[in-house]
Design an enzyme around this catalytic site. Structure first.
Site, PDB file in Angstrom:
ATOM      1  N   ASP A  40       0.825  -1.202   0.000  1.00  0.00           N
ATOM      2  CA  ASP A  40       0.000   0.000   0.000  1.00  0.00           C
ATOM      3  C   ASP A  40       0.855   1.247   0.000  1.00  0.00           C
ATOM      4  OD1 ASP A  40      -2.499  -1.056   0.065  1.00  0.00           O
ATOM      5  OD2 ASP A  40      -2.710  -0.986   2.238  1.00  0.00           O
ATOM      6  N   LYS A  62      -3.415   3.182  -2.861  1.00  0.00           N
ATOM      7  CA  LYS A  62      -4.593   3.999  -3.147  1.00  0.00           C
ATOM      8  C   LYS A  62      -4.338   5.414  -2.659  1.00  0.00           C
ATOM      9  CE  LYS A  62      -7.631   0.172  -1.928  1.00  0.00           C
ATOM     10  NZ  LYS A  62      -7.137  -0.540  -0.764  1.00  0.00           N
ATOM     11  N   MET A 173      -8.179   9.152   8.801  1.00  0.00           N
ATOM     12  CA  MET A 173      -8.895   9.553   7.578  1.00  0.00           C
ATOM     13  C   MET A 173      -9.878  10.678   7.888  1.00  0.00           C
ATOM     14  SD  MET A 173      -9.594   5.761   5.966  1.00  0.00           S
ATOM     15  CE  MET A 173     -10.157   5.004   7.497  1.00  0.00           C
TER      16      MET A 173
HETATM   17  N1  SAH Z   1      -4.254   0.307   9.152  1.00  0.00           N
HETATM   18  C1  SAH Z   1      -3.732   1.639   9.326  1.00  0.00           C
HETATM   19  C2  SAH Z   1      -4.767   2.724   9.077  1.00  0.00           C
HETATM   20  C3  SAH Z   1      -5.349   2.698   7.674  1.00  0.00           C
HETATM   21  S1  SAH Z   1      -6.431   4.055   7.393  1.00  0.00           S
HETATM   22  C4  SAH Z   1      -3.106   1.772  10.710  1.00  0.00           C
HETATM   23  O1  SAH Z   1      -3.302   0.908  11.563  1.00  0.00           O
HETATM   24  O2  SAH Z   1      -2.366   2.740  10.917  1.00  0.00           O
HETATM   25  C5  SAH Z   1      -5.314   5.256   6.734  1.00  0.00           C
HETATM   26  C6  SAH Z   1      -5.189   6.424   7.695  1.00  0.00           C
HETATM   27  O3  SAH Z   1      -4.239   6.142   8.700  1.00  0.00           O
HETATM   28  C7  SAH Z   1      -4.704   7.694   7.062  1.00  0.00           C
HETATM   29  O4  SAH Z   1      -5.731   8.404   6.404  1.00  0.00           O
HETATM   30  C8  SAH Z   1      -4.220   8.455   8.277  1.00  0.00           C
HETATM   31  O5  SAH Z   1      -5.307   8.967   9.022  1.00  0.00           O
HETATM   32  C9  SAH Z   1      -3.610   7.347   9.093  1.00  0.00           C
HETATM   33  N2  SAH Z   1      -2.149   7.210   8.865  1.00  0.00           N
HETATM   34  C10 SAH Z   1      -1.507   6.068   8.553  1.00  0.00           C
HETATM   35  N3  SAH Z   1      -0.166   6.258   8.507  1.00  0.00           N
HETATM   36  C11 SAH Z   1       0.029   7.559   8.805  1.00  0.00           C
HETATM   37  C12 SAH Z   1       1.187   8.390   8.934  1.00  0.00           C
HETATM   38  N4  SAH Z   1       2.418   7.896   8.734  1.00  0.00           N
HETATM   39  N5  SAH Z   1       1.016   9.687   9.255  1.00  0.00           N
HETATM   40  C13 SAH Z   1      -0.210  10.200   9.465  1.00  0.00           C
HETATM   41  N6  SAH Z   1      -1.339   9.476   9.347  1.00  0.00           N
HETATM   42  C14 SAH Z   1      -1.226   8.169   9.041  1.00  0.00           C
END
Ligand code: SAH
Length: 261
Positions: A40, A62, A173
């Site tokens: 991803d 995405k 998100m």
């Molecule tokens: N499975 C992932 C989340 C997926 S949804 C987890 O556990 O982290 C994707 C969202 O995660 C993004 O829109 C943002 O809100 C957050 N996100 C993931 N990595 C990030 C990062 N390095 N910095 C800021 N937000 C992040």
């Protein structure tokens, strides 16, 4: 009746919040043994060629509003490669089961009779606030945290419950719907001066934190031009990091001293 050849497998791997140092030992091992890696946008991918030297690397990333590879096609690819005998790693950002559609991918593999396992990851919901010096819980400030998807607007009932919880709210998100979320929480009685932080691009060179209060964060965010990916934290714990990581570290050191003594 025909059965697929079941020598291949799918491993859903949590890639953590973007820094390869935050991969688990199990994740590194699974990548090293992979024949195919589907990754991803938010998974650590800059060093993938080193981590998975024997693997074909497939970008299924995405961007918000764009879906280069639709979810059902990703699931089809996982099953297709595994059915041909490949050790397939599905590398996902953060933890595979936190808003990552990991559950759907597990179901797709099970439906197809493909062996599937899951390696949890460090979720951005906890790690990205930490990168900004914000502990999601703290003895003095919060004994719970609620992780919310801001992908779709929250219902009035959800906003009312969240506003009444009195703990930390972490929104993933959440940038697009930040106006309706902050307005909704205020409408259901959250203090207008409740501290809020928006942390963009955690663990990258572009990491940035925008601080505000419930009533000001929208203006602050627009002025700063915040964008995704970002984690929004609402709650008293944000106050611990205000002024930057130096203050937070000092505050937490004090807290640890008090707890220990
Ligand atoms: N499975 C992932 C989340 C997926 S949804 C987890 O556990 O982290 C994707 C969202 O995660 C993004 O829109 C943002 O809100 C957050 N996100 C993931 N990595 C990030 C990062 N390095 N910095 C800021 N937000 C992040």
């Amino acid at each position: 009746m025909t059965h697929p050849i079941r020598t291949g497998s799918v491993t859903l791997v949590g890639g953590g919040p973007g820094d390869a140092d935050l991969l688990t030992v199990a994740a590194v091992r699974a990548l090293a043994a992979a024949d195919v890696v589907l990754y991803d946008r938010l998974a650590p991918h800059e060093t993938l060629a080193e981590l998975a030297p024997g693997a074909e690397l497939i970008d299924v990333g995405k961007r918000p509003g764009h879906h280069p590879i639709p979810q059902d096609e990703i699931e089809r690819l996982l099953v297709a490669h595994a059915s041909q005998g490949a050790a397939v790693v599905r590398l996902k950002g953060g933890d595979p089961f936190v808003f990552g559609r990991g559950g759907e991918e597990v179901e797709a593999c099970r439906r197809a009779g493909v062996p599937v396992s899951v390696i949890p990851g460090v979720t951005s919901a906890v790690a990205v606030p930490a990168a900004a010096g914000i502990p999601v819980t703290h003895r003095r400030a919060s004994r719970m945290f609620t992780v919310v998807s801001g992908h779709a607007p929250l219902s009035p009932a959800e906003l009312e419950h969240l506003a009444g919880l009195g703990g930390t709210i972490v929104i993933l998100m959440g940038i697009t719907n930040l106006p309706s979320i902050t307005a909704g929480l205020a409408r259901f009685g959250m203090a207008p001066d409740m501290p809020v932080a928006v942390i963009e691009q955690g663990y990258s060179a572009r990491q940035r934190t925008t601080f505000g209060e419930l009533r000001t964060i929208l203006t602050e965010s627009v002025q700063a031009g915040v964008g995704s990916p970002a984690v929004v934290v609402i709650g008293e714990v944000v106050g611990l990091a205000r002024g930057g990581n130096v203050d937070a570290t000092a505050a937490l050191a004090d807290a640890a001293a008090v707890a220990g003594g």
